[in-house]
Scaffold this motif. Structure first.
Motif, PDB file in Angstrom:
ATOM      1  N   HIS A 383     -32.867   0.494  15.392  1.00  0.00           N
ATOM      2  CA  HIS A 383     -32.177   0.966  14.188  1.00  0.00           C
ATOM      3  C   HIS A 383     -30.748   0.457  14.134  1.00  0.00           C
ATOM      4  O   HIS A 383     -30.337  -0.167  13.156  1.00  0.00           O
ATOM      5  CB  HIS A 383     -32.195   2.493  14.131  1.00  0.00           C
ATOM      6  CG  HIS A 383     -31.474   3.049  12.943  1.00  0.00           C
ATOM      7  ND1 HIS A 383     -31.893   2.838  11.654  1.00  0.00           N
ATOM      8  CD2 HIS A 383     -30.336   3.782  12.854  1.00  0.00           C
ATOM      9  CE1 HIS A 383     -31.068   3.420  10.810  1.00  0.00           C
ATOM     10  NE2 HIS A 383     -30.106   4.005  11.521  1.00  0.00           N
ATOM     11  N   VAL A 388     -35.417  -3.889  11.982  1.00  0.00           N
ATOM     12  CA  VAL A 388     -36.573  -3.661  11.118  1.00  0.00           C
ATOM     13  C   VAL A 388     -36.232  -4.065   9.682  1.00  0.00           C
ATOM     14  O   VAL A 388     -35.373  -3.451   9.050  1.00  0.00           O
ATOM     15  CB  VAL A 388     -37.020  -2.182  11.150  1.00  0.00           C
ATOM     16  CG1 VAL A 388     -38.274  -1.990  10.289  1.00  0.00           C
ATOM     17  CG2 VAL A 388     -37.280  -1.744  12.584  1.00  0.00           C
ATOM     18  N   PHE A 390     -36.654  -4.667   5.505  1.00  0.00           N
ATOM     19  CA  PHE A 390     -37.235  -3.953   4.361  1.00  0.00           C
ATOM     20  C   PHE A 390     -37.231  -4.908   3.170  1.00  0.00           C
ATOM     21  O   PHE A 390     -36.182  -5.433   2.787  1.00  0.00           O
ATOM     22  CB  PHE A 390     -36.428  -2.699   4.024  1.00  0.00           C
ATOM     23  CG  PHE A 390     -37.000  -1.921   2.861  1.00  0.00           C
ATOM     24  CD1 PHE A 390     -38.014  -1.003   3.077  1.00  0.00           C
ATOM     25  CD2 PHE A 390     -36.552  -2.132   1.566  1.00  0.00           C
ATOM     26  CE1 PHE A 390     -38.555  -0.286   2.015  1.00  0.00           C
ATOM     27  CE2 PHE A 390     -37.084  -1.426   0.500  1.00  0.00           C
ATOM     28  CZ  PHE A 390     -38.095  -0.499   0.729  1.00  0.00           C
ATOM     29  N   ARG A 398     -30.999  -1.101  -0.010  1.00  0.00           N
ATOM     30  CA  ARG A 398     -31.203  -0.758   1.398  1.00  0.00           C
ATOM     31  C   ARG A 398     -30.639  -1.825   2.345  1.00  0.00           C
ATOM     32  O   ARG A 398     -30.916  -1.798   3.537  1.00  0.00           O
ATOM     33  CB  ARG A 398     -32.701  -0.579   1.666  1.00  0.00           C
ATOM     34  CG  ARG A 398     -33.328   0.579   0.902  1.00  0.00           C
ATOM     35  CD  ARG A 398     -34.826   0.623   1.157  1.00  0.00           C
ATOM     36  NE  ARG A 398     -35.482   1.726   0.484  1.00  0.00           N
ATOM     37  CZ  ARG A 398     -35.690   2.935   1.020  1.00  0.00           C
ATOM     38  NH1 ARG A 398     -35.288   3.163   2.243  1.00  0.00           N
ATOM     39  NH2 ARG A 398     -36.285   3.885   0.335  1.00  0.00           N
ATOM     40  N   THR A 401     -32.878  -3.739   5.047  1.00  0.00           N
ATOM     41  CA  THR A 401     -33.288  -3.259   6.359  1.00  0.00           C
ATOM     42  C   THR A 401     -33.734  -1.809   6.257  1.00  0.00           C
ATOM     43  O   THR A 401     -33.338  -1.094   5.340  1.00  0.00           O
ATOM     44  CB  THR A 401     -32.163  -3.400   7.403  1.00  0.00           C
ATOM     45  OG1 THR A 401     -32.678  -3.119   8.699  1.00  0.00           O
ATOM     46  CG2 THR A 401     -30.999  -2.483   7.107  1.00  0.00           C
ATOM     47  N   ASN A 402     -34.531  -1.370   7.181  1.00  0.00           N
ATOM     48  CA  ASN A 402     -35.133  -0.059   7.089  1.00  0.00           C
ATOM     49  C   ASN A 402     -34.136   1.052   7.458  1.00  0.00           C
ATOM     50  O   ASN A 402     -33.325   0.898   8.366  1.00  0.00           O
ATOM     51  CB  ASN A 402     -36.346   0.010   8.025  1.00  0.00           C
ATOM     52  CG  ASN A 402     -37.329   1.074   7.638  1.00  0.00           C
ATOM     53  OD1 ASN A 402     -37.490   1.385   6.459  1.00  0.00           O
ATOM     54  ND2 ASN A 402     -38.007   1.649   8.620  1.00  0.00           N
ATOM     55  N   GLN A 403     -34.192   2.165   6.692  1.00  0.00           N
ATOM     56  CA  GLN A 403     -33.445   3.382   6.993  1.00  0.00           C
ATOM     57  C   GLN A 403     -31.942   3.249   6.791  1.00  0.00           C
ATOM     58  O   GLN A 403     -31.147   3.957   7.421  1.00  0.00           O
ATOM     59  CB  GLN A 403     -33.762   3.856   8.428  1.00  0.00           C
ATOM     60  CG  GLN A 403     -35.242   4.159   8.636  1.00  0.00           C
ATOM     61  CD  GLN A 403     -35.595   4.436  10.079  1.00  0.00           C
ATOM     62  OE1 GLN A 403     -34.890   4.024  10.985  1.00  0.00           O
ATOM     63  NE2 GLN A 403     -36.701   5.132  10.304  1.00  0.00           N
TER      64      GLN A 403
END
Length: 550
Positions: A383, A388, A390, A398, A401-403
């Motif tokens: 993270h 990761v 997206f 975003r 990228t994730n989260q």
């Protein structure tokens, strides 16, 4: 001769097929034909083949109902019999004739010279077949097919050695050194701890790699085209160079016919660089030469530890001194008492017990700070390292990228974007770009950095790895935490450009709840007067608990 029954369906990618009839059984020289082909030519396209010199390519015509059939090969090639097996690697003894014409269905064509060759197949038919043309003069249908074979010469190693930027030795491609003549090889005299630069100069055979081996040198081996090799041990040493090619696979090695004579150094034997302590609490530092022995050395070191918060200020004895098993220029020390990552530690040396392999005595050094590796981050690497991607709906919001979430500050233009073009750790980082200079506040939010269970209270070391592109004139950014509330200012104005650097701060917080927001903000207020294109990269956010000395 090994015989195998192979059918047309197994050969469709390897040979010319000019008619569609049932296939009778036939014999091939060694093993399964498709694997046999792959062993001799990696490029297995329809008409373009590659192989090594002194190797062969097999051609098989599966045509049926031909009126006439004829292969034609260049005069520089040779025909091989079918009497060899897959255990054979020297094919010259199976030559049955020079290249030319053949009416055999299967021909094994041997290539004793490098070059590009055309292998031709000429078939005639009463009726039309695939790829055929009608010849009015003879009243037959004809297929005239050519295969190109690129035959690679063997790689031929050539190289040079440089000492203090001067070329002191060359190995030419025309040379074939032998150890039997070693007594007559020239000698390069250097001192222990000095460096020679080895350079691959191979050209012949379209080599695409090099493998070096250095007796007595550091490193001992390498696949670089050019590199520096340090010699710390006394003695006489040799080196070898192997030129390699991936496709078609071939490697040829030679000795560099020269003796490297390593003599005792005239330079002082001293500490070389910084002193560090790893998470296992092992102190290590390098010296300017390989160490011969550490017997009795522990008593010659003074390790001083201070911790103001704990009221601690005293020396701690050294329990052991060892030579690193992989690098004899590195010493490793363990202490009799524990060290905490809130301590400040120095090390000094005074004695005559540490001697190099070329019989120099290590010079004394005064109290030198030790950089302590603080420990392991409590954040999730994937993270905080932006690993990761997206690419779904509203990916720009975003930052790809994730989260993470940028809301409306990352639409047009895009400021934050996950990238794999540069990274400190893993394969990705977060790129910030502003083509017009820092002129508006932009945000990168994370709500997952503290998941799944939140983060403990207490003192922590928070750090980023950042990369500021050459020409970047930015002065700062901020990070903030919402629960509990915390804002940090980061000064980057005087950091070096064009390299990854670590920036860090010590913070003290209450427990950080799961789902708390961590926000990176590029504020205009922190970057007054900044204009022009600005690019920087963030990676490897870490949060390491600091352990107080009891």
């Amino acid at each position: 001769m090994m015989k195998n029954k192979i059918y047309k369906t197994m050969l469709v990618l390897l040979v010319l097929v000019t008619s569609c009839t049932n296939m009778d059984e036939y014999d091939v020289p060694s093993g399964n034909y498709s694997s046999f082909w792959a062993r001799t030519t990696k490029d297995n396209s329809a008409v373009d083949k590659i192989c090594n010199i002194n190797d062969y390519v097999a051609f098989y015509d599966l045509s049926r109902n031909v009126l006439s059939h004829e292969w034609t090969t260049p005069s520089e090639t040779k025909f091989l019999s079918k009497e060899f097996t897959e255990q054979d690697s020297v094919y010259s003894k199976f030559v049955i004739g020079n290249g030319g014409k053949s009416k055999e269905d299967l021909i094994n064509v041997y290539f004793p010279k490098a070059g590009v060759y055309e292998i031709n197949l000429l078939n005639t038919y009463k009726d039309s077949v695939a790829e055929s043309v009608f010849v009015e003069a003879t009243g037959v249908w004809m297929v005239d097919k050519s295969y190109s074979v690129d035959v690679f010469a063997d790689p031929n190693p050539a190289g040079a050695i440089f000492y203090k930027e001067e070329k002191v030795f060359s190995l030419k491609e025309t040379e074939t050194p032998s150890l039997e003549n070693k007594a007559n090889w020239p000698v390069i005299n250097i001192e222990a701890g000095e460096e020679l630069v080895f350079m691959d100069e191979s050209i012949t055979g379209r080599a695409d790699g090099a493998k070096w081996s250095f007796e007595g040198g550091k490193p001992e081996t390498s696949s670089k085209d050019s590199l520096g090799v340090v010699y710390n041990k006394l003695g006489q040493f040799t080196a070898t160079l192997t030129s390699t090619r991936k496709d078609p696979s071939k490697s040829v090695g030679k000795y560099m016919p020269v003796i490297v004579q390593v003599n005792p150094s005239s330079k002082p034997f001293t500490i070389n660089g910084a002193v560090s302590m790893d998470v296992q609490k092992v102190i290590s530092f390098a010296v300017t030469g390989e160490v011969a022995s550490v017997l009795g050395a522990a008593a010659n070191f003074t390790v001083h530890v201070s911790n103001t918060a704990a009221g601690f200020d005293q020396n701690i004895e050294v329990a052991s001194v060892q030579i690193n098993t992989e690098d004899a220029t590195v010493l490793e020390l363990e202490l009799k008492e524990p060290i905490y990552n809130t301590d400040e530690v120095t090390i000094a040396y005074a004695g005559t017990s540490l001697i190099s392999v070329d019989e120099r005595v290590l010079q004394n050094f005064d109290a030198t700070p030790i950089t302590i590796e603080r420990g392991y981050s409590i954040l999730i690497d994937d993270h905080v390292g932006f690993e990761v991607p997206f690419d779904g709906n509203k990916a720009s919001k975003r930052a790809f990228t994730n989260q993470y979430w940028c809301a409306g500050t990352n639409d047009d233009p895009i400021f934050f974007q996950r990238t794999e073009e540069k990274s400190y750790k893993g394969m990705a980082s977060m790129k910030y770009t502003n083509e017009a200079g820092v002129f508006t506040d932009v945000y990168l939010r994370s709500t997952d950095f503290s998941k799944p269970n939140g983060l403990i209270s207490g003192a922590k070391y928070v750090s980023y790895k950042i990369f500021l592109e050459e020409g970047n004139t930015m002065k700062g950014f901020t990070t903030s935490l919402n629960e509990p509330a915390l804002e940090l200012d980061w000064d980057i104005e005087n950091l070096p450009r064009g390299k990854w650097v670590e920036i860090g701060q010590t913070i003290t917080t209450d427990e950080i709840i799961s789902g708390a927001q961590w926000v990176v903000k590029i504020p205009a207020a922190s970057n007054p007067g900044v204009t022009g294109s600005q690019t920087m990269y963030f990676d490897d956010l870490q949060m390491i608990p600091l352990v107080p000395r009891p």
